[in-house]
Design a protein around this motif. Structure first.
Motif, PDB file in Angstrom:
ATOM      1  N   UNK B  77     -17.518 -87.154 -89.151  1.00  0.00           N
ATOM      2  CA  UNK B  77     -16.444 -87.240 -90.144  1.00  0.00           C
ATOM      3  C   UNK B  77     -16.502 -86.113 -91.169  1.00  0.00           C
ATOM      4  N   UNK B  78     -17.708 -85.645 -91.464  1.00  0.00           N
ATOM      5  CA  UNK B  78     -17.877 -84.607 -92.490  1.00  0.00           C
ATOM      6  C   UNK B  78     -18.484 -83.362 -91.855  1.00  0.00           C
ATOM      7  N   UNK B  79     -17.746 -82.277 -91.964  1.00  0.00           N
ATOM      8  CA  UNK B  79     -18.142 -81.064 -91.256  1.00  0.00           C
ATOM      9  C   UNK B  79     -18.259 -79.901 -92.229  1.00  0.00           C
ATOM     10  N   UNK B  80     -19.279 -79.084 -92.005  1.00  0.00           N
ATOM     11  CA  UNK B  80     -19.410 -77.819 -92.730  1.00  0.00           C
ATOM     12  C   UNK B  80     -19.290 -76.677 -91.732  1.00  0.00           C
ATOM     13  N   UNK B  81     -18.430 -75.721 -92.054  1.00  0.00           N
ATOM     14  CA  UNK B  81     -18.304 -74.537 -91.210  1.00  0.00           C
ATOM     15  C   UNK B  81     -18.722 -73.340 -92.049  1.00  0.00           C
ATOM     16  N   UNK B  82     -19.670 -72.579 -91.541  1.00  0.00           N
ATOM     17  CA  UNK B  82     -20.162 -71.414 -92.279  1.00  0.00           C
ATOM     18  C   UNK B  82     -19.655 -70.156 -91.582  1.00  0.00           C
ATOM     19  N   UNK B  83     -19.018 -69.290 -92.343  1.00  0.00           N
ATOM     20  CA  UNK B  83     -18.388 -68.107 -91.753  1.00  0.00           C
ATOM     21  C   UNK B  83     -17.010 -68.496 -91.268  1.00  0.00           C
ATOM     22  N   UNK B  84     -16.650 -67.997 -90.079  1.00  0.00           N
ATOM     23  CA  UNK B  84     -15.435 -68.479 -89.424  1.00  0.00           C
ATOM     24  C   UNK B  84     -14.158 -68.183 -90.178  1.00  0.00           C
ATOM     25  N   UNK B  85     -14.154 -67.078 -90.920  1.00  0.00           N
ATOM     26  CA  UNK B  85     -13.004 -66.711 -91.739  1.00  0.00           C
ATOM     27  C   UNK B  85     -11.698 -66.608 -90.986  1.00  0.00           C
ATOM     28  N   UNK B 100     -12.781 -86.422 -91.632  1.00  0.00           N
ATOM     29  CA  UNK B 100     -12.277 -86.615 -93.001  1.00  0.00           C
ATOM     30  C   UNK B 100     -12.297 -85.336 -93.824  1.00  0.00           C
ATOM     31  N   UNK B 101     -13.366 -84.567 -93.663  1.00  0.00           N
ATOM     32  CA  UNK B 101     -13.583 -83.444 -94.563  1.00  0.00           C
ATOM     33  C   UNK B 101     -14.124 -82.253 -93.792  1.00  0.00           C
ATOM     34  N   UNK B 102     -13.535 -81.093 -94.043  1.00  0.00           N
ATOM     35  CA  UNK B 102     -14.056 -79.859 -93.456  1.00  0.00           C
ATOM     36  C   UNK B 102     -14.290 -78.867 -94.583  1.00  0.00           C
ATOM     37  N   UNK B 103     -15.565 -78.671 -94.937  1.00  0.00           N
ATOM     38  CA  UNK B 103     -15.892 -77.623 -95.903  1.00  0.00           C
ATOM     39  C   UNK B 103     -16.098 -76.329 -95.134  1.00  0.00           C
ATOM     40  N   UNK B 104     -15.483 -75.282 -95.630  1.00  0.00           N
ATOM     41  CA  UNK B 104     -15.660 -73.977 -94.989  1.00  0.00           C
ATOM     42  C   UNK B 104     -16.189 -73.009 -96.033  1.00  0.00           C
ATOM     43  N   UNK B 105     -17.306 -72.384 -95.703  1.00  0.00           N
ATOM     44  CA  UNK B 105     -17.910 -71.426 -96.629  1.00  0.00           C
ATOM     45  C   UNK B 105     -17.844 -70.043 -95.994  1.00  0.00           C
ATOM     46  N   UNK B 106     -17.041 -69.207 -96.580  1.00  0.00           N
ATOM     47  CA  UNK B 106     -16.889 -67.852 -96.043  1.00  0.00           C
ATOM     48  C   UNK B 106     -17.176 -66.888 -97.182  1.00  0.00           C
ATOM     49  N   UNK B 134     -14.624 -72.494 -99.572  1.00  0.00           N
ATOM     50  CA  UNK B 134     -15.484 -71.976-100.639  1.00  0.00           C
ATOM     51  C   UNK B 134     -15.816 -70.522-100.311  1.00  0.00           C
ATOM     52  N   UNK B 135     -15.442 -69.638-101.207  1.00  0.00           N
ATOM     53  CA  UNK B 135     -15.762 -68.233-100.960  1.00  0.00           C
ATOM     54  C   UNK B 135     -17.119 -67.930-101.574  1.00  0.00           C
ATOM     55  N   UNK B 136     -18.134 -68.296-100.858  1.00  0.00           N
ATOM     56  CA  UNK B 136     -19.501 -68.180-101.367  1.00  0.00           C
ATOM     57  C   UNK B 136     -20.427 -67.723-100.262  1.00  0.00           C
ATOM     58  N   UNK B 137     -21.636 -67.472-100.661  1.00  0.00           N
ATOM     59  CA  UNK B 137     -22.696 -67.143 -99.724  1.00  0.00           C
ATOM     60  C   UNK B 137     -23.137 -68.437 -99.012  1.00  0.00           C
ATOM     61  N   UNK B 138     -23.108 -68.450 -97.702  1.00  0.00           N
ATOM     62  CA  UNK B 138     -23.434 -69.655 -96.936  1.00  0.00           C
ATOM     63  C   UNK B 138     -24.838 -70.162 -97.212  1.00  0.00           C
ATOM     64  N   UNK B 139     -25.781 -69.246 -97.291  1.00  0.00           N
ATOM     65  CA  UNK B 139     -27.171 -69.614 -97.543  1.00  0.00           C
ATOM     66  C   UNK B 139     -27.308 -70.380 -98.858  1.00  0.00           C
ATOM     67  N   UNK B 140     -26.660 -69.847 -99.891  1.00  0.00           N
ATOM     68  CA  UNK B 140     -26.746 -70.514-101.203  1.00  0.00           C
ATOM     69  C   UNK B 140     -26.011 -71.847-101.198  1.00  0.00           C
ATOM     70  N   UNK B 153     -21.308 -76.005 -88.291  1.00  0.00           N
ATOM     71  CA  UNK B 153     -21.032 -74.955 -87.305  1.00  0.00           C
ATOM     72  C   UNK B 153     -21.207 -73.603 -87.992  1.00  0.00           C
ATOM     73  N   UNK B 154     -22.110 -72.799 -87.456  1.00  0.00           N
ATOM     74  CA  UNK B 154     -22.355 -71.477 -88.026  1.00  0.00           C
ATOM     75  C   UNK B 154     -21.685 -70.429 -87.140  1.00  0.00           C
ATOM     76  N   UNK B 155     -20.537 -70.008 -87.596  1.00  0.00           N
ATOM     77  CA  UNK B 155     -19.748 -69.020 -86.854  1.00  0.00           C
ATOM     78  C   UNK B 155     -19.910 -67.690 -87.592  1.00  0.00           C
ATOM     79  N   UNK B 156     -21.042 -67.073 -87.356  1.00  0.00           N
ATOM     80  CA  UNK B 156     -21.404 -65.891 -88.139  1.00  0.00           C
ATOM     81  C   UNK B 156     -21.156 -64.612 -87.350  1.00  0.00           C
ATOM     82  N   UNK B 157     -21.229 -63.510 -88.055  1.00  0.00           N
ATOM     83  CA  UNK B 157     -21.304 -62.215 -87.391  1.00  0.00           C
ATOM     84  C   UNK B 157     -22.738 -62.034 -86.892  1.00  0.00           C
ATOM     85  N   UNK B 158     -23.055 -60.852 -86.424  1.00  0.00           N
ATOM     86  CA  UNK B 158     -24.392 -60.589 -85.899  1.00  0.00           C
ATOM     87  C   UNK B 158     -25.444 -60.628 -87.012  1.00  0.00           C
TER      88      UNK B 158
END
Lengths: 281, 281
Positions: B77-85, B100-106, B134-140, B153-158
């Protein structure tokens, strides 16, 4: 020096490998044959400008053509290989000590001669005593065969030029006739990604399906082939590649770098878009 | 005109796509962003000169990152996506009405802005009401989260440039902490074929394995990524991607062009040489 071998996958996509030396270039009766020493991929063979193999990843193609059928039917003794002048499929087949006879029909003797001289990695088992090489047209060769082989592997070039006959309904029909009841036909089946390859894949599948009661397609990751997504056909008079998988294969102790029993089962699970293309073939 | 976009997979191998128009080129705080109209692949996005997606085959990458975990745990129900702009993963996630919720941190807002404007095919669901960007650093961002997500889901560059932090042990540890008991971490896991990619894959696997009790790798055919043989990581606190596969996924009626349940099982069956690399990571 900055020398590159480039293959156009379509007119809008191309892949290039940096070349150290152009080892040899010959024109046979059938095609142009080139061998290069590359950086990063070892020695490479091109026919009519199309990359046939690199030393770096040929094991994937040759293992997937050979061990899939061998693991389904443990009673394969008589094998016909059509094409395959580089010897890679032969090398894999000779790992089975219970195979009695390997007939190889290659239309172009010069390919075999070149590979013997410059591509020992694949050609190393062409002198195995069980191997009989016929420099003939594959279509004609198989026409006169009846109930003779347990396995036919069609390792052809693309469906134009010298390989064209090996994508005809007549050829598949003759293969059916040449196979015993438990026989299996394996063929290189092009790729689903670029439009021309996908069309060739569909045409081949349609023809094979019209001849064999069982006609499936499986896939492998071959990075130096167009799109890297390559397909193979598995056709039989009844044997199922997964249902009849012989779990005893592992006990043979055959060393492989790509193939394994889990992957055997997995590689028949195709993406939806590929299934669609095959269904609409 | 003869205009080509070329990506060097190594210094000895390169892939090129014919370009119609260079739509936009921007320099953000983090990277160079380019959008092209190509022939044969639709629109394409490149970051720092590396191809991130083409309209022709982005569905493969995005489906495989999303539906694999969604089919394993039906209570996500609660998802975090890192990157994936580019929004591709978000588009796939929004197909599940019970999320329910998709947080995206790019980290790079400009990537999102560019994709919204020029890549509607992937960015089309970024305005879904469940999505919070959220336009932030994923690690932080993930550092302060505890027991909050069912899926990351970590959809990162190299693992160099802006994506580097997302391949650290610290990051994976924080993801573990941020996940609930039934949580799953999916990450893009580079490729086994070219030496540098293979090394990155080994390093990532070693780190994830040291944090998560369950850490597997699965594969897909992505023709426009280096070698076409791309890997993803599936890590969890216990859930097994095959043993716990929920057979009810099919009944959701979600349309996919690559993913299906058979392929789900098949894609975890890796070639021997990849298994070796992972074992020796």
């Amino acid at each position: 020096m900055d020398l590159w071998f480039t293959e156009y996958y379509t007119k809008n996509a191309r892949f290039s490998i940096k070349i150290d030396k152009h080892i040899i270039s010959l024109e046979s009766e059938f095609q142009r044959i080139d061998v290069f020493d590359s950086y990063g991929f070892g020695r490479i063979l091109a026919l009519d400008g199309y990359l046939m193999l690199t030393e770096k990843d040929e094991f994937i193609y040759h293992e997937m053509m050979t061990h899939i059928p061998m693991a389904v039917n443990p009673n394969i003794h008589d094998v016909l290989v059509v094409g395959a002048g580089d010897g890679g499929v032969i090398r894999e087949l000779t790992k089975y000590n219970y195979i009695n006879k390997i007939d190889m029909v290659e239309i172009d003797k010069l390919v075999v001669d070149v590979c013997r001289k410059y591509l020992a990695q694949t050609a190393c088992k062409l002198d195995d005593l069980r191997v009989h090489i016929y420099y003939e047209d594959g279509l004609k060769f198989v026409r006169s065969k009846y109930n003779e082989y347990d396995l036919i592997i069609v390792d052809s070039t693309d469906p134009f030029g010298p390989g064209e006959d090996l994508f005809t309904k007549e050829f598949y029909g003759n293969c059916y006739k040449a196979l015993k009841t438990e026989g299996i036909l394996i063929n290189q089946h092009e790729s689903p990604y670029y439009p021309n390859d996908a069309l060739a894949m569909q045409k081949a599948h349609k023809k094979i399906k019209s001849v064999f009661p069982k006609a499936l397609v499986y896939q492998a990751h071959i990075p130096t082939y167009p799109s890297g997504h390559w397909l193979f056909g598995f056709a039989s008079k009844g044997l199922d590649p997964i249902g009849d998988l012989n779990t005893g294969w592992k006990t043979l102790g055959i060393k492989t770098r790509y193939y394994n029993t889990d992957l055997h089962k997995g590689c028949f699970a195709l993406p939806n878009y590929v299934k669609e293309l095959l269904k609409n073939a």
